[in-house]
Design an enzyme around this catalytic site. Structure first.
Site, mmCIF file in Angstrom:
data_model
loop_
_atom_site.group_PDB
_atom_site.id
_atom_site.type_symbol
_atom_site.label_atom_id
_atom_site.label_comp_id
_atom_site.label_asym_id
_atom_site.label_seq_id
_atom_site.Cartn_x
_atom_site.Cartn_y
_atom_site.Cartn_z
ATOM 1 N N ARG A 1 8.342 -45.971 -62.657
ATOM 2 C CA ARG A 1 7.229 -45.124 -63.064
ATOM 3 C C ARG A 1 6.868 -45.451 -64.509
ATOM 4 O O ARG A 1 7.760 -45.696 -65.340
ATOM 5 C CB ARG A 1 7.595 -43.643 -62.969
ATOM 6 C CG ARG A 1 7.604 -43.076 -61.562
ATOM 7 C CD ARG A 1 6.190 -42.964 -60.971
ATOM 8 N NE ARG A 1 6.174 -42.340 -59.664
ATOM 9 C CZ ARG A 1 6.221 -42.985 -58.488
ATOM 10 N NH1 ARG A 1 6.292 -44.307 -58.472
ATOM 11 N NH2 ARG A 1 6.188 -42.325 -57.351
ATOM 12 N N GLU B 1 -2.502 -44.429 -65.022
ATOM 13 C CA GLU B 1 -2.991 -45.225 -63.886
ATOM 14 C C GLU B 1 -4.288 -44.613 -63.379
ATOM 15 O O GLU B 1 -4.372 -43.389 -63.284
ATOM 16 C CB GLU B 1 -1.940 -45.248 -62.762
ATOM 17 C CG GLU B 1 -0.667 -45.960 -63.178
ATOM 18 C CD GLU B 1 0.393 -46.023 -62.086
ATOM 19 O OE1 GLU B 1 0.098 -45.651 -60.930
ATOM 20 O OE2 GLU B 1 1.520 -46.447 -62.388
ATOM 21 N N HIS C 1 0.398 -50.828 -58.950
ATOM 22 C CA HIS C 1 1.282 -49.867 -58.286
ATOM 23 C C HIS C 1 1.325 -50.115 -56.767
ATOM 24 O O HIS C 1 0.968 -49.247 -55.969
ATOM 25 C CB HIS C 1 0.831 -48.424 -58.570
ATOM 26 C CG HIS C 1 1.920 -47.417 -58.337
ATOM 27 N ND1 HIS C 1 2.072 -46.288 -59.101
ATOM 28 C CD2 HIS C 1 2.917 -47.372 -57.419
ATOM 29 C CE1 HIS C 1 3.112 -45.580 -58.654
ATOM 30 N NE2 HIS C 1 3.636 -46.223 -57.627
HETATM 31 N N1 LIG Z 1 6.165 -48.787 -57.630
HETATM 32 C C1 LIG Z 1 6.269 -48.232 -56.442
HETATM 33 O O1 LIG Z 1 5.423 -48.446 -55.571
HETATM 34 C C2 LIG Z 1 7.449 -47.338 -56.135
HETATM 35 C C3 LIG Z 1 7.817 -47.153 -54.805
HETATM 36 C C4 LIG Z 1 8.938 -46.362 -54.526
HETATM 37 C C5 LIG Z 1 9.624 -45.751 -55.557
HETATM 38 N N2 LIG Z 1 9.227 -45.936 -56.849
HETATM 39 C C6 LIG Z 1 9.962 -45.300 -57.936
HETATM 40 O O2 LIG Z 1 11.269 -45.809 -57.979
HETATM 41 C C7 LIG Z 1 12.164 -44.746 -58.365
HETATM 42 C C8 LIG Z 1 13.523 -45.031 -57.783
HETATM 43 O O3 LIG Z 1 13.452 -44.897 -56.365
HETATM 44 P P1 LIG Z 1 14.781 -44.840 -55.484
HETATM 45 O O4 LIG Z 1 14.329 -44.698 -54.064
HETATM 46 O O5 LIG Z 1 15.686 -45.930 -55.848
HETATM 47 O O6 LIG Z 1 15.359 -43.436 -55.991
HETATM 48 P P2 LIG Z 1 16.867 -42.930 -55.892
HETATM 49 O O7 LIG Z 1 16.811 -41.457 -56.066
HETATM 50 O O8 LIG Z 1 17.520 -43.510 -54.680
HETATM 51 O O9 LIG Z 1 17.548 -43.593 -57.179
HETATM 52 C C9 LIG Z 1 17.307 -43.218 -58.497
HETATM 53 C C10 LIG Z 1 18.570 -43.535 -59.283
HETATM 54 O O10 LIG Z 1 18.304 -43.271 -60.661
HETATM 55 C C11 LIG Z 1 19.468 -42.655 -61.194
HETATM 56 N N3 LIG Z 1 19.135 -41.909 -62.396
HETATM 57 C C12 LIG Z 1 18.737 -40.626 -62.503
HETATM 58 N N4 LIG Z 1 18.562 -40.308 -63.806
HETATM 59 C C13 LIG Z 1 18.886 -41.421 -64.513
HETATM 60 C C14 LIG Z 1 18.910 -41.712 -65.900
HETATM 61 N N5 LIG Z 1 18.594 -40.788 -66.814
HETATM 62 N N6 LIG Z 1 19.259 -42.955 -66.294
HETATM 63 C C15 LIG Z 1 19.606 -43.901 -65.368
HETATM 64 N N7 LIG Z 1 19.612 -43.672 -64.046
HETATM 65 C C16 LIG Z 1 19.250 -42.442 -63.624
HETATM 66 C C17 LIG Z 1 20.007 -41.795 -60.068
HETATM 67 O O11 LIG Z 1 21.381 -41.514 -60.253
HETATM 68 C C18 LIG Z 1 19.770 -42.686 -58.871
HETATM 69 O O12 LIG Z 1 20.891 -43.504 -58.613
HETATM 70 C C19 LIG Z 1 11.514 -43.484 -57.774
HETATM 71 O O13 LIG Z 1 11.814 -42.362 -58.535
HETATM 72 C C20 LIG Z 1 10.040 -43.797 -57.775
HETATM 73 O O14 LIG Z 1 9.453 -43.143 -58.873
HETATM 74 C C21 LIG Z 1 8.159 -46.718 -57.150
#
Ligand SMILES: NC(=O)c1ccc[n+]([C@@H]2O[C@H](COP(=O)([O-])OP(=O)(O)OC[C@H]3O[C@@H](n4cnc5c(N)ncnc54)[C@H](O)[C@@H]3O)[C@@H](O)[C@H]2O)c1
Length: 330
Positions: A239, A268, A287
């Site tokens: 994000r 965005e 995105h």
């Molecule tokens: N660009 C895109 O099209 C797209 C698509 C899907 C997801 N995403 C983004 O990717 C992010 C991750 O997705 P995911 O499915 O892996 O989520 P997830 O919940 O499986 O994983 C997120 C990880 O981040 C960790 N985390 C939380 N706070 C943290 C911090 N302060 N420092 C470091 N790590 C921390 C959590 O422990 C977890 O392991 C989502 O939140 C979403 O915003 C973007």
């Protein structure tokens, strides 16, 4: 008064009549797809939800408290994706509306894209393609590459884990910053835990996969960018708010970072005037990293299933996907 039966598909990638929505129509719902390739604003969303809308397949449009208060028929928000930073979850909970995600349906797509961005930058594929297509045939210097180097993964969830696997498979050493990751997770990947500042200092590739929260806002800031190797590559498919773009532009302008791949931005669509558009060693995309053909089907099927199960009275079936499961009680 007729029974509310409308389902809005607000995410921008689909067309009315798309076969993926047929199960909703077969169940007696009217499906209206946003074909504008632009998400509704808050005011537009309020207008759309005013009458008869029982469910949305949501993109990144804002579900503020005001939107939720003025949506009398809305029963469920099914997010086309996994981020819920644009949904006021507390307000949804107050309104009794489950916010259902498509967990596990597009993480490989995002990880593959992040890896592709990293490889493309490390192998300078774009600039070389441009050289040859311009009629030239020159050696422009050795490219950095990634194998044998260190990948720093910030956030070892579904996407970060899938990215770490790819980096290990690509012959990289993997270090991880994630305060919530377990030792078992790290061990299964052959990765090492590291403090954030050290990750920035040692990594040849920094890939950001933590969610957008108040704690992660500007996690990549001027102080941490001052620690990175001048050859390092930074990729963000998570994000926009995780990176202080002003600090990143300063690092790029002073050649303090080797390459940057961004699929997400603080604002965005990315403003036309953004200086991020002006650097040769920056790869940008709108995105889309979670939108490969597999995700198109898998994420949409998950949204459709979450809606049909919930509206069909089988709320327990969607519990693993709902970020406010307390609304499912009873
Ligand atoms: N660009 C895109 O099209 C797209 C698509 C899907 C997801 N995403 C983004 O990717 C992010 C991750 O997705 P995911 O499915 O892996 O989520 P997830 O919940 O499986 O994983 C997120 C990880 O981040 C960790 N985390 C939380 N706070 C943290 C911090 N302060 N420092 C470091 N790590 C921390 C959590 O422990 C977890 O392991 C989502 O939140 C979403 O915003 C973007």
């Amino acid at each position: 008064m007729t029974k509310a039966r409308k389902i809005l598909v607000n995410t921008e990638q689909f067309k009315n009549g798309d076969a993926l929505f047929e199960p909703l129509i077969a169940a007696g719902y009217e499906v209206e797809v946003n074909e504008t390739f632009r998400l509704p604003s808050e005011a537009e969303l309020i207008e759309k939800l005013r009458d008869g809308v029982v469910a949305t397949i949501a993109g990144g449009e804002p579900y503020t408290a005001h939107v939720l208060e003025t949506a009398p028929d809305l029963k469920i928000i099914a997010r086309w994706g996994v981020g819920y930073d644009k949904v006021d979850v507390a307000a949804a909970t107050k309104a009794g509306i489950p916010v259902a995600m498509a967990f596990g349906a597009n993480h490989e797509s995002v990880a593959e894209y992040a890896h592709a961005m990293a490889l493309s930058l490390a192998c300078r594929i774009g600039p070389r393609d441009a050289i040859v297509k311009s009629g030239k045939w020159v050696f422009d210097g050795f490219h950095p590459g990634l194998w044998g180097r260190t990948a720093g993964i910030v956030g070892l969830g579904r996407i970060g884990g899938a990215m770490a696997r790819r980096c290990v498979g690509g012959g990289m050493k993997v270090v991880v910053y994630d305060p919530f990751a377990t030792d078992e997770q790290l061990q299964s990947l052959g990765a090492t835990r590291i403090v954030l500042e050290e990750l920035f200092a040692v990594a040849d590739l920094i890939s950001v996969h933590a969610p957008s929260t108040p704690e992660t806002r500007h996690l990549v800031n001027a102080e941490r960018l001052a620690l990175v190797k001048p050859t390092a590559i930074l990729v963000n498919t998570s994000r926009g708010p995780l990176i202080d773009e002003t600090a990143l532009v300063a690092a790029l302008a002073e050649n303090r970072i080797g390459g940057v791949g961004l699929d997400v931005f603080e604002v965005e669509p990315l403003p036309e005037s953004s200086r991020l558009r002006s650097f040769d060693n920056v790869l940008l995309s709108p995105h889309v990293s979670g939108m490969d053909r597999m995700a198109e089907r898998l994420v949409t099927e998950r949204c459709v299933s979450n809606i049909l199960e919930f509206l069909g009275g089988r709320s327990k079936a969607i519990a693993p996907y709902v970020v406010n499961p307390q609304v499912l009680a009873g």
